[in-house]
Design an enzyme around this catalytic site. Structure first.
Site, PDB file in Angstrom:
ATOM      1  N   GLY A  34       0.718  -1.342  -0.339  1.00  0.00           N
ATOM      2  CA  GLY A  34       0.526  -0.146  -0.260  1.00  0.00           C
ATOM      3  C   GLY A  34       1.031   1.446  -0.134  1.00  0.00           C
ATOM      4  CD  GLU A  65       0.511  -5.677  -2.048  1.00  0.00           C
ATOM      5  OE1 GLU A  65       0.108  -4.410  -1.876  1.00  0.00           O
ATOM      6  OE2 GLU A  65       1.161  -5.692  -3.025  1.00  0.00           O
ATOM      7  CD  GLU A  95      -1.669  -0.699  -4.143  1.00  0.00           C
ATOM      8  OE1 GLU A  95      -2.347  -1.804  -4.833  1.00  0.00           O
ATOM      9  OE2 GLU A  95      -2.246  -1.054  -2.672  1.00  0.00           O
TER      10      GLU A  95
END
Length: 265
Positions: free
Chosen positions: A118, A141, A121
């Site tokens: 994240g 992930e 991201e």
């Protein structure tokens, strides 16, 4: 008095330097991991900035030198146990990242240390990425039995190409700052990434704010359509720019050999 003086957040630090805002993810003991509260607060800040004309650029960084954001909060992630809860978390994270991506002003991710999952991201949702030589970036992930859910499978291939993105996504490997620079994942590598981010932001801020917003819109809307359709969008937005007072000021200042004074009008 600045935009942020009366605001209090548990997981963020907010600073304003003139028209430049700096948002720091401030959970250093957790390597600035994104839990649900932090995501909510980021969304609130982005919404606030979007509505405030006093902010011309935004830098996003993480507290300390160990991590920009080391990923999602795994303790929260481990509690997901069905399709509905997983989808809802993904959609909520995507909404925050998209709101950051859609800001009409320039955004810069200042990456020190780890930007994983994240965290990467979040950096991908910014316009420009500046990394420390010690930075490490990746989307691991798959090693947790899941996939990126905050836009990583969509933004990364569009930025560096499908082949390179799939290499990172499927292996889960981390890349260092130099490799990230070579593949176009980051724009600059600097020993002083925050100073470099401020330097780049100041260079952006000198330009007409309406032009910056229209450039971002043209690139964003044109990314997924044909060149011919994109040219139509560009022409429309060029026409809008020409009709602004800032365009008149910019051309007049050029002819007068002086720095323009843009007002965002």
């Amino acid at each position: 008095m600045t935009l942020f003086d009366e605001l209090e957040f548990s997981n963020l630090q907010l600073d304003q330097h003139g028209s430049l805002a700096v948002l720091t993810i401030n959970r250093p003991k957790a390597l600035n991991a994104l839990n649900s509260d932090t995501l909510t607060e980021i969304g609130q800040v982005v919404d606030l900035i979007a509505e405030n004309a006093d902010i011309s650029a935004l830098i996003v960084t993480g507290a300390g030198e160990k991590a920009f954001v080391a990923g999602a909060d795994i303790s929260e992630l481990s509690e997901l146990n069905n399709v509905y809860s997983g989808r809802e978390l993904s959609l909520s994270g995507q909404e925050v990242m998209q709101s950051l991506n859609n800001l009409p002003l320039p955004t810069i991710a200042c990456i020190q240390g780890f930007a994983l999952g994240g965290g990467l991201e979040l950096a991908l949702a910014c316009d420009i990425r500046i990394a420390s030589p010690r930075a490490r970036m990746g989307l691991p992930e798959a090693s947790l039995g899941v996939i990126p859910g905050f836009g990583g499978t969509q933004r990364l291939p569009r930025l560096i190409g499908a082949g390179r993105a799939l290499d990172m996504l499927i292996t889960g490997r981390q890349v260092d700052a130099e490799e990230a620079l070579q593949m176009g994942l980051v724009n600059y590598v600097s020993d002083e990434p925050l100073s470099k981010a401020r330097e780049v932001a100041e260079q952006m801020i000198r330009n007409a704010p309406i032009s910056l917003a229209l450039i971002k819109e043209a690139v964003r809307r044109g990314a997924h359509i044909s060149v011919e359709e994109g040219m139509e969008i560009e022409a429309d937005l060029f026409g809008m720019a020409v009709a602004t007072s800032d365009f008149a000021e910019g051309t007049r200042a050029f002819l007068d050999k002086r720095r323009p004074e843009f007002k965002g009008e």
